[in-house]
Write an enzyme that holds these catalytic residues in place. Structure first.
Site, PDB file in Angstrom:
ATOM      1  N   LYS A 137       8.185   1.167   0.672  1.00 55.75           N
ATOM      2  CA  LYS A 137       8.494   1.624   2.032  1.00 55.75           C
ATOM      3  C   LYS A 137       9.845   1.081   2.495  1.00 55.75           C
ATOM      4  CE  LYS A 137       3.590   2.047   3.112  1.00 55.75           C
ATOM      5  NZ  LYS A 137       2.373   1.509   3.744  1.00 55.75           N
ATOM      6  N   GLN A 162       0.597  -3.470   7.184  1.00 52.86           N
ATOM      7  CA  GLN A 162      -0.015  -3.020   5.931  1.00 52.86           C
ATOM      8  C   GLN A 162      -1.493  -3.425   5.878  1.00 52.86           C
ATOM      9  OE1 GLN A 162       1.454  -1.040   3.715  1.00 52.86           O
ATOM     10  NE2 GLN A 162      -0.228  -1.046   2.280  1.00 52.86           N
ATOM     11  N   ASP A 198       1.993   4.834  11.693  1.00 49.26           N
ATOM     12  CA  ASP A 198       0.884   5.111  10.778  1.00 49.26           C
ATOM     13  C   ASP A 198      -0.080   6.140  11.380  1.00 49.26           C
ATOM     14  OD1 ASP A 198       0.755   3.838   8.251  1.00 49.26           O
ATOM     15  OD2 ASP A 198       0.410   1.888   9.196  1.00 49.26           O
TER      16      ASP A 198
END
Ligand code: GUN
Length: 286
Positions: free
Chosen positions: A53, A97, A120
């Site tokens: 990422k 994460q 997200d």
């Protein structure tokens, strides 16, 4: 193999290029987009995802900030960090994460991220926006799947779409997105009776279970479009999806490979969401 291969790697590349152009425009206007990535603990898998990422951001001209916190970080400390990032005007997107160490509630962490920075798409405000058709961030994997279907020209209005898996990250938002595109949607899961009877009706089958090669040729309607969200290791340690690619590709009309299908699209859509957040912030909204 008779199925057409849906090339996620190629589509993701072109989306990343579009993102780079959007990032450049913002940067030239004096406001480089910024993504904060928070990694807690030492999971090797999470470390790999996070590294990808960060690299994607760099390539696209998005500034990224990596916060690597120790595995024994308290929930309070993580929440405090998230609140700082919420307040930081140079940060447009925040990604924590998952999974998190067990002393930390993922739900409380996600709820603490400002919804307008939740790239997200996991916050209840964004889940609710998806449910009702309001503006919000869509979770990257199902959003990427929709782009793949669109690029492959798969008709969705009135089509039978079957999603196998009901996670908050993939299965449920995937079903909502397919519904928004006017498909007739069925969600199957571990307690579904006669799974194959459902999957055999599918014009579009999305497998998001996390079990290697569980979708076999006998479970697939000839000509169907098969999207494989799985990321597993087979008995030889080789990367494979939830779909038994060799046998299913012989009956399906179109299919995504693993790797090179959904995975690169998930990463690309994170950039898309981050730019969306940055453009909104730049326009003065939140
Ligand atoms: N862990 C596995 N997939 C994801 C994802 O899409 N976002 C975050 N934050 N964590 C993950």
């Amino acid at each position: 193999m008779t199925a057409k291969l849906i090339d996620g790697a190629a589509l993701a590349r072109s989306i990343r290029q579009q993102c780079a152009a959007r990032a450049k425009t913002l940067t030239e206007a004096g406001r480089q987009p910024g993504l904060a990535v928070v990694l807690v603990g030492d999971s090797p898998a999470s470390a790999v995802y996070v590294r990808h990422k960060i690299n994607d951001c760099k390539e696209a001209g998005i500034r990224s900030v990596l916060d690597h916190l120790p595995a024994d970080t308290t929930e309070q400390a993580l929440l405090a960090r998230v609140r700082e990032l919420n307040e930081d005007p140079s940060i447009d997107g925040i990604l924590v994460q998952l999974p998190l160490p067990k002393q930390i509630s993922e739900q409380r962490v996600i709820a603490t991220i400002a919804a307008h920075k939740d790239v997200d798409g996991f916050h209840v405000a964004n889940a609710g926006a998806l449910m009702t058709g309001a503006t919000g961030f869509r979770p990257c994997t199902p959003y990427g799947v929709m782009k793949l279907l669109e690029s492959a020209g798969v008709p969705l209005a009135g089509a039978e779409a079957v999603v196998v898996g009901r996670s908050n990250i993939v299965g449920k938002p995937q079903a909502m997105l397919l519904l928004q595109s006017d498909a007739t949607v069925t969600i199957c899961h571990s307690r579904t009776r006669n799974l194959a009877e459902h999957t055999r009706r599918a014009d579009v089958l999305v497998a998001a279970v996390g079990r290697a090669k569980m979708i076999t040729a006998d479970m697939v309607k000839p000509g169907a479009t098969i999207i494989d969200v799985g990321m597993n290791r087979d008995e030889n340690g080789k990367l494979c999806g939830d779909v038994d690619f060799e046998s299913v590709a012989a009956v399906a009309g179109a299919i995504t490979p693993v790797p090179g299908g959904v995975g690169p699209m998930t990463r690309a859509m994170l950039l898309v969401n981050t730019l969306e957040a940055a453009e909104r912030a730049s326009a003065g909204g939140t």
